[in-house]
Design a protein around this motif. Structure first.
Motif, PDB file in Angstrom:
ATOM      1  N   ALA A  30      -1.127   7.113   8.631  1.00  0.00           N
ATOM      2  CA  ALA A  30      -2.125   7.037   7.563  1.00  0.00           C
ATOM      3  C   ALA A  30      -2.152   5.638   6.948  1.00  0.00           C
ATOM      4  O   ALA A  30      -3.232   5.087   6.670  1.00  0.00           O
ATOM      5  CB  ALA A  30      -1.820   8.089   6.490  1.00  0.00           C
ATOM      6  N   LEU A  31      -0.981   5.042   6.740  1.00  0.00           N
ATOM      7  CA  LEU A  31      -0.922   3.686   6.196  1.00  0.00           C
ATOM      8  C   LEU A  31      -1.505   2.683   7.185  1.00  0.00           C
ATOM      9  O   LEU A  31      -2.273   1.785   6.810  1.00  0.00           O
ATOM     10  CB  LEU A  31       0.527   3.328   5.866  1.00  0.00           C
ATOM     11  CG  LEU A  31       1.134   4.010   4.639  1.00  0.00           C
ATOM     12  CD1 LEU A  31       2.653   3.890   4.656  1.00  0.00           C
ATOM     13  CD2 LEU A  31       0.568   3.433   3.357  1.00  0.00           C
ATOM     14  N   LEU A  32      -1.149   2.822   8.448  1.00  0.00           N
ATOM     15  CA  LEU A  32      -1.646   1.908   9.475  1.00  0.00           C
ATOM     16  C   LEU A  32      -3.160   1.985   9.585  1.00  0.00           C
ATOM     17  O   LEU A  32      -3.846   0.956   9.692  1.00  0.00           O
ATOM     18  CB  LEU A  32      -0.996   2.241  10.818  1.00  0.00           C
ATOM     19  CG  LEU A  32      -1.390   1.356  12.006  1.00  0.00           C
ATOM     20  CD1 LEU A  32      -0.942  -0.080  11.786  1.00  0.00           C
ATOM     21  CD2 LEU A  32      -0.793   1.918  13.302  1.00  0.00           C
ATOM     22  N   ASP A  90      12.685   3.433  18.336  1.00  0.00           N
ATOM     23  CA  ASP A  90      12.309   3.870  16.988  1.00  0.00           C
ATOM     24  C   ASP A  90      11.205   4.915  17.096  1.00  0.00           C
ATOM     25  O   ASP A  90      10.169   4.662  17.716  1.00  0.00           O
ATOM     26  CB  ASP A  90      11.821   2.671  16.171  1.00  0.00           C
ATOM     27  CG  ASP A  90      11.665   2.992  14.694  1.00  0.00           C
ATOM     28  OD1 ASP A  90      11.273   4.122  14.353  1.00  0.00           O
ATOM     29  OD2 ASP A  90      11.922   2.088  13.875  1.00  0.00           O
ATOM     30  N   PRO A  91      11.378   6.095  16.512  1.00  0.00           N
ATOM     31  CA  PRO A  91      10.323   7.114  16.602  1.00  0.00           C
ATOM     32  C   PRO A  91       8.991   6.667  16.007  1.00  0.00           C
ATOM     33  O   PRO A  91       7.933   7.135  16.439  1.00  0.00           O
ATOM     34  CB  PRO A  91      10.903   8.315  15.837  1.00  0.00           C
ATOM     35  CG  PRO A  91      12.032   7.761  15.022  1.00  0.00           C
ATOM     36  CD  PRO A  91      12.564   6.599  15.782  1.00  0.00           C
ATOM     37  N   LEU A  92       9.000   5.742  15.046  1.00  0.00           N
ATOM     38  CA  LEU A  92       7.749   5.275  14.462  1.00  0.00           C
ATOM     39  C   LEU A  92       6.954   4.417  15.451  1.00  0.00           C
ATOM     40  O   LEU A  92       5.738   4.265  15.300  1.00  0.00           O
ATOM     41  CB  LEU A  92       8.025   4.475  13.195  1.00  0.00           C
ATOM     42  CG  LEU A  92       8.598   5.265  12.006  1.00  0.00           C
ATOM     43  CD1 LEU A  92       8.829   4.354  10.812  1.00  0.00           C
ATOM     44  CD2 LEU A  92       7.692   6.429  11.617  1.00  0.00           C
ATOM     45  N   SER A 120       8.452   1.681   4.739  1.00  0.00           N
ATOM     46  CA  SER A 120       9.380   2.785   4.489  1.00  0.00           C
ATOM     47  C   SER A 120       8.560   4.045   4.264  1.00  0.00           C
ATOM     48  O   SER A 120       7.672   4.063   3.407  1.00  0.00           O
ATOM     49  CB  SER A 120      10.257   2.503   3.261  1.00  0.00           C
ATOM     50  OG  SER A 120      11.066   3.628   2.966  1.00  0.00           O
ATOM     51  N   VAL A 121       8.843   5.078   5.050  1.00  0.00           N
ATOM     52  CA  VAL A 121       8.145   6.353   4.891  1.00  0.00           C
ATOM     53  C   VAL A 121       9.168   7.474   4.794  1.00  0.00           C
ATOM     54  O   VAL A 121      10.223   7.428   5.434  1.00  0.00           O
ATOM     55  CB  VAL A 121       7.144   6.621   6.037  1.00  0.00           C
ATOM     56  CG1 VAL A 121       6.041   5.572   6.025  1.00  0.00           C
ATOM     57  CG2 VAL A 121       7.827   6.646   7.391  1.00  0.00           C
ATOM     58  N   LEU A 122       8.853   8.473   4.003  1.00  0.00           N
ATOM     59  CA  LEU A 122       9.766   9.587   3.760  1.00  0.00           C
ATOM     60  C   LEU A 122      10.134  10.263   5.070  1.00  0.00           C
ATOM     61  O   LEU A 122       9.275  10.630   5.871  1.00  0.00           O
ATOM     62  CB  LEU A 122       9.097  10.591   2.817  1.00  0.00           C
ATOM     63  CG  LEU A 122       9.947  11.787   2.374  1.00  0.00           C
ATOM     64  CD1 LEU A 122      11.119  11.311   1.511  1.00  0.00           C
ATOM     65  CD2 LEU A 122       9.084  12.790   1.601  1.00  0.00           C
ATOM     66  N   ASN A 123      11.435  10.394   5.317  1.00  0.00           N
ATOM     67  CA  ASN A 123      11.969  11.080   6.500  1.00  0.00           C
ATOM     68  C   ASN A 123      11.473  10.464   7.809  1.00  0.00           C
ATOM     69  O   ASN A 123      11.395  11.159   8.833  1.00  0.00           O
ATOM     70  CB  ASN A 123      11.614  12.578   6.464  1.00  0.00           C
ATOM     71  CG  ASN A 123      12.193  13.288   5.257  1.00  0.00           C
ATOM     72  OD1 ASN A 123      13.302  12.973   4.818  1.00  0.00           O
ATOM     73  ND2 ASN A 123      11.442  14.227   4.699  1.00  0.00           N
ATOM     74  N   ASP A 124      11.124   9.182   7.779  1.00  0.00           N
ATOM     75  CA  ASP A 124      10.582   8.511   8.976  1.00  0.00           C
ATOM     76  C   ASP A 124       9.431   9.308   9.581  1.00  0.00           C
ATOM     77  O   ASP A 124       9.282   9.402  10.810  1.00  0.00           O
ATOM     78  CB  ASP A 124      11.676   8.295  10.027  1.00  0.00           C
ATOM     79  CG  ASP A 124      12.647   7.194   9.631  1.00  0.00           C
ATOM     80  OD1 ASP A 124      12.267   6.344   8.799  1.00  0.00           O
ATOM     81  OD2 ASP A 124      13.771   7.175  10.158  1.00  0.00           O
ATOM     82  N   ASP A 125       8.586   9.855   8.715  1.00  0.00           N
ATOM     83  CA  ASP A 125       7.482  10.713   9.152  1.00  0.00           C
ATOM     84  C   ASP A 125       6.388   9.871   9.810  1.00  0.00           C
ATOM     85  O   ASP A 125       5.749   9.050   9.139  1.00  0.00           O
ATOM     86  CB  ASP A 125       6.910  11.462   7.945  1.00  0.00           C
ATOM     87  CG  ASP A 125       5.894  12.522   8.325  1.00  0.00           C
ATOM     88  OD1 ASP A 125       5.262  12.392   9.396  1.00  0.00           O
ATOM     89  OD2 ASP A 125       5.717  13.479   7.556  1.00  0.00           O
ATOM     90  N   PRO A 126       6.112  10.057  11.113  1.00  0.00           N
ATOM     91  CA  PRO A 126       5.086   9.239  11.764  1.00  0.00           C
ATOM     92  C   PRO A 126       3.679   9.473  11.229  1.00  0.00           C
ATOM     93  O   PRO A 126       2.844   8.568  11.298  1.00  0.00           O
ATOM     94  CB  PRO A 126       5.200   9.656  13.242  1.00  0.00           C
ATOM     95  CG  PRO A 126       5.867  10.978  13.223  1.00  0.00           C
ATOM     96  CD  PRO A 126       6.775  10.981  12.048  1.00  0.00           C
ATOM     97  N   TRP A 181       0.839  -1.193   0.000  1.00  0.00           N
ATOM     98  CA  TRP A 181       0.000   0.000   0.000  1.00  0.00           C
ATOM     99  C   TRP A 181       0.873   1.241   0.000  1.00  0.00           C
ATOM    100  O   TRP A 181       1.795   1.363   0.818  1.00  0.00           O
ATOM    101  CB  TRP A 181      -0.952  -0.014   1.195  1.00  0.00           C
ATOM    102  CG  TRP A 181      -1.920  -1.146   1.072  1.00  0.00           C
ATOM    103  CD1 TRP A 181      -1.769  -2.420   1.520  1.00  0.00           C
ATOM    104  CD2 TRP A 181      -3.169  -1.117   0.380  1.00  0.00           C
ATOM    105  NE1 TRP A 181      -2.849  -3.197   1.166  1.00  0.00           N
ATOM    106  CE2 TRP A 181      -3.724  -2.424   0.466  1.00  0.00           C
ATOM    107  CE3 TRP A 181      -3.897  -0.118  -0.281  1.00  0.00           C
ATOM    108  CZ2 TRP A 181      -4.953  -2.752  -0.091  1.00  0.00           C
ATOM    109  CZ3 TRP A 181      -5.116  -0.439  -0.839  1.00  0.00           C
ATOM    110  CH2 TRP A 181      -5.639  -1.740  -0.746  1.00  0.00           C
ATOM    111  N   LEU A 182       0.584   2.131  -0.937  1.00  0.00           N
ATOM    112  CA  LEU A 182       1.359   3.349  -1.103  1.00  0.00           C
ATOM    113  C   LEU A 182       0.607   4.537  -0.520  1.00  0.00           C
ATOM    114  O   LEU A 182      -0.609   4.654  -0.691  1.00  0.00           O
ATOM    115  CB  LEU A 182       1.641   3.619  -2.579  1.00  0.00           C
ATOM    116  CG  LEU A 182       2.444   2.560  -3.342  1.00  0.00           C
ATOM    117  CD1 LEU A 182       2.536   2.940  -4.813  1.00  0.00           C
ATOM    118  CD2 LEU A 182       3.838   2.404  -2.740  1.00  0.00           C
ATOM    119  N   ALA A 183       1.333   5.406   0.171  1.00  0.00           N
ATOM    120  CA  ALA A 183       0.807   6.705   0.590  1.00  0.00           C
ATOM    121  C   ALA A 183       1.334   7.730  -0.405  1.00  0.00           C
ATOM    122  O   ALA A 183       2.552   7.852  -0.592  1.00  0.00           O
ATOM    123  CB  ALA A 183       1.266   7.035   2.003  1.00  0.00           C
ATOM    124  N   CYS A 184       0.428   8.432  -1.042  1.00  0.00           N
ATOM    125  CA  CYS A 184       0.814   9.306  -2.147  1.00  0.00           C
ATOM    126  C   CYS A 184       0.369  10.745  -1.905  1.00  0.00           C
ATOM    127  O   CYS A 184      -0.698  11.003  -1.335  1.00  0.00           O
ATOM    128  CB  CYS A 184       0.202   8.819  -3.461  1.00  0.00           C
ATOM    129  SG  CYS A 184       0.690   7.139  -3.930  1.00  0.00           S
TER     130      CYS A 184
END
Length: 368
Positions: free
Chosen positions: A301-303, A325-327, A290-296, A223-226
């Motif tokens: 949103a994916l979760l 892990d910050p995530l 994998s998310v850009l800049n480890d952005d929570p 699943w992609l977050a776009c």
């Protein structure tokens, strides 16, 4: 070191499949819920998911071949360390049958492990459930013949029931299933995660070609977050039940009595479903995050999408993070059950930790 002359350690072969499956059934994880971690119906299918190149060793008595007393897998897989692809050996699926406990089988296995480490590298990694540290008796005991176990962090595995939402605001992200046309973007997202220590070296072409390392996965399972046409995050949802099962062997008496009312409560208000004795838990694994800049916010949103749209009633979603892990903070508001494990680096001659840069470390629960 105990006398191991009567114990034969050898590489496993396809003809050992039935004996390996039997050994897994005979070595449960004890507790209020006694579990067996199985690999029906083909042990080696699960081994090829844990490692790109499995190396399974089995132990048996020389005079009684075929009845396995122990096993371990020290296979290889590619990971990023300090931003560079590296081959790392992973010690897992260590099992000692009840009749093989007392030190000789464990010593024989680690003698073979020492030989393999000298031949292919100076250290390996392992993840051990906290509940297993004492029963296994291999950490911090200073036993002759065993490597040094260097603590390298604590992992929390979360089991989240589906159909729950904690989203507070519209993220502005579009969540959609990946397609073959997204192969380049997916590869870029995995490549950018190379800054996370231990992130697997994934190749989309291997996924598309049906590599055993991605057994049961299609590109549509990611699943992609776009933002517009640009993908800024990805997560896979992996159903591994066809080759990897967690079966209930026994409940403690008090939990057996409470199982049905607990399941009713879980059905009404959300919670982990407890299957009947002999049945398996139903769960999906979060994979390849994998998310850009480890952005929570991207991960949340994916979760949210996965929990609401992919996890079925009586199923759970399994994901894990190192505690620093910050995530990992994204999971705090959700209903969940947790398990805790310890990550170790193993070496016979030096501490590998100083050579590895500090920073977020990735754990791929689906490959443990």
């Amino acid at each position: 070191m105990p006398d191991t002359s009567e114990i034969l350690v050898r590489p496993a072969c396809p003809e050992d499949n039935s004996a390996l499956l039997d050994l897994l059934r005979r070595t449960p994880q004890m507790g209020s819920v006694t579990l067996t971690f199985e690999r029906e119906t083909d042990f080696f299918s699960g081994a090829r998911v844990a490692c790109e190149v499995p190396q399974v060793l089995v132990a048996e008595r020389r005079e009684h071949p075929g009845r396995l007393l122990g096993m371990v897998d020290i296979g290889q897989r590619q990971q990023y360390l300090n931003g560079q692809p590296c081959t790392v050996k992973y010690l897992h699926d260590l099992r000692i049958a009840a009749e093989g406990r007392g030190g000789r089988v464990l010593a024989a296995l680690f003698r073979a492990i020492a030989t393999a480490m000298q031949a292919t590298g100076s250290w390996m990694e392992a993840v051990i459930l906290e509940d297993n540290l004492v029963p296994l008796g291999i950490v911090g005991r200073g036993r002759s013949g065993l490597p040094n176990f260097y603590p390298n962090g604590r992992i929390t595995t979360s089991l989240l029931p589906g159909r729950q939402s904690r989203s507070r605001a519209d993220s502005g992200l579009q969540i959609r299933a990946a397609t073959a046309a997204d192969a380049q973007q997916l590869q870029q997202l995995w490549q950018q995660a190379s800054s996370r220590q231990g992130f697997p070296v994934y190749q989309v072409r291997d996924l598309l070609e049906g590599s055993p390392y991605y057994q049961g996965l299609r590109i549509e399972d990611y699943w992609l977050a776009c933002i517009g046409q640009r993908a800024v995050g990805v997560v896979g949802v992996w159903d591994q039940k066809a080759f990897k099962q967690t079966r209930v062997a026994r409940y403690s008496p008090w939990l057996a009595a409470l199982r049905r009312p607990y399941n009713l409560y879980s059905q009404l208000f959300g919670g982990l479903h407890l299957p009947a004795v002999g049945n398996t838990f139903s769960y999906l694994n979060l994979h390849g995050l994998s998310v850009l800049n480890d952005d929570p916010l991207i991960f949340q949103a994916l979760l949210e999408h996965v929990l609401v749209h992919q996890v079925q009633p009586q199923q759970s979603l399994v994901c894990g993070f190192f505690d620093d892990d910050p995530l990992a903070q994204v999971l705090r508001p959700y209903r969940r059950q947790t398990l805790h494990s310890r990550h170790f680096l193993l070496s016979y001659d030096h501490d590998p930790r100083p050579a590895q840069a500090r920073g977020p470390r990735h754990v791929e629960i689906a490959r443990l």
